[in-house]
Write a protein that holds these residues in place. Sequence first.
Motif, PDB file in Angstrom:
ATOM      1  N   PRO A  22       0.805  -1.235   0.000  1.00 53.98           N
ATOM      2  CA  PRO A  22       0.000   0.000   0.000  1.00 53.98           C
ATOM      3  C   PRO A  22       0.833   1.278   0.000  1.00 53.98           C
ATOM      4  CG  PRO A  22      -0.914  -1.603   1.524  1.00 53.98           C
ATOM      5  CD  PRO A  22       0.391  -2.170   1.058  1.00 53.98           C
ATOM      6  N   GLY A  23       2.037   1.227   0.534  1.00 53.95           N
ATOM      7  CA  GLY A  23       2.867   2.423   0.566  1.00 53.95           C
ATOM      8  C   GLY A  23       3.663   2.677  -0.699  1.00 53.95           C
ATOM      9  N   ASP A  24       3.606   1.769  -1.647  1.00 54.43           N
ATOM     10  CA  ASP A  24       4.334   1.941  -2.903  1.00 54.43           C
ATOM     11  C   ASP A  24       3.532   2.825  -3.869  1.00 54.43           C
ATOM     12  OD1 ASP A  24       6.312   0.257  -1.935  1.00 54.43           O
ATOM     13  OD2 ASP A  24       5.355  -1.535  -2.779  1.00 54.43           O
ATOM     14  N   PHE A  25       4.240   3.435  -4.811  1.00 53.00           N
ATOM     15  CA  PHE A  25       3.603   4.348  -5.769  1.00 53.00           C
ATOM     16  C   PHE A  25       3.957   3.923  -7.185  1.00 53.00           C
ATOM     17  CE2 PHE A  25       3.601   8.071  -8.535  1.00 53.00           C
ATOM     18  CZ  PHE A  25       2.362   8.644  -8.257  1.00 53.00           C
ATOM     19  N   VAL A  26       2.941   3.816  -8.041  1.00 54.98           N
ATOM     20  CA  VAL A  26       3.135   3.463  -9.449  1.00 54.98           C
ATOM     21  C   VAL A  26       2.716   4.632 -10.323  1.00 54.98           C
ATOM     22  CG1 VAL A  26       2.523   1.884 -11.319  1.00 54.98           C
ATOM     23  CG2 VAL A  26       2.688   1.025  -8.964  1.00 54.98           C
TER      24      VAL A  26
END
Length: 420
Positions: free
Chosen positions: A109-113
């Motif tokens: 959830p803390g990753d960004f795409v």
Amino acid sequence: MAFLTPTDLLHRLFETAVAAADPMQVLPRVLGPRPPGRVVVIGAGKASARMAEAVESLWGPCEGLVITRYGHARPCQGIEIIEASHPVPDAAGVAATRRMLDLLRGLAPGDFVLALISGGGSALLCAPAEGLALAEKQAVTAALLASGAPIEQINTVRKHLSAVKGGQLAAAAFPAQMRALLISDVAGDDPSFIASGPTVGDGTTPAEALKILQDHRIEVPPKVLARLRAGSGVLAPGAFALSRCETVIVAAPAQSLAAAAALARAEGCAVRVQGDALTGEAADLGAKLARMARTYASARRPGGAPLVLLSGGECTVSLRENPGLGGPNVEFLLSALRTLDAAPGIWALAADTDGVDGAAEVAGAVIGPDSLAKARARGLDPAAALAGHDAHRFFAALGTQVKPGPTLTNVNDFRAFLIL
């Protein structure tokens, strides 16, 4: 107009329209600062490599993978650029798409795409749905392209035969946060049809896709028929797996037409923008807009300001047997040439903003009042070239092709009539 020939002005209008959609110009206005934590950049389309280059110019080296058309790659620091086939997909595109999906699986959830999507992504981002082989996707795509079906219908079929279109790319990244930046090449700028909507939900059904194939009398391979009857993985609008994805259109045909209109006015011309979403059979639309240009020319007062008629959108071509070398923009222009019939004081340009029109690495062409006479002097037959879908060879022999090379963007067709 004191220092520009009519042809020079038309070329400058086209170049200005393309420049207005250059990712290096548009992305800095919308990108913002680099998010904290892990950032993964993905993308597909004719403009996607240039978009990746723009991202890294602002954020520095990034982890990621982008798929673009052969010849459209750009140097990037961290993002891997893979080239594949367009408009019919190939094995390179399938392999790259699988790698992209592997990259997205397991994100937190803390990753960004950041997804960089542009026209051409429907072919380049290719993952056949379960039970289908690449050959079946290729056959259906080629048949649809030859049928003259509008892009919305073509992409509807593509979605329901895919494991990545119709929101499925965004779903693969869930629960990571995703922001999708789109450059529009479709009439109306509907995100669900830009590259077949890999980051947005879709309201069409497999039954609609099957009807499109039947309406265009396309022989449906048995496995394709079985796949459509069994359903598809396309996500509905509002699906929970899309809840962490924001989709933003960063460049569209209207912006490019506005930039060209501003240049025309600065050169002392009056301007009429006829719309950014004109569609239809290329020859029919070319004749229609040529008749309109003749009407405007006949109503123009002597000594009045030059008039520029601008339009965008996407034409289609229904291919007959044994087609020659052509594309929708040059077919539009060849039909316009015949309809204008050497009318004095009217020039025109039609070109694809991605630099590739149909079956050749040529964007389009330019015509003027003397083009018909020059063609006949060279032994060229406009009617035969139009009937044989051979407009690229016609304008190559005439010497009036528009050949910018890959423009690294894609906001659809650009058309301009200049009336003096």
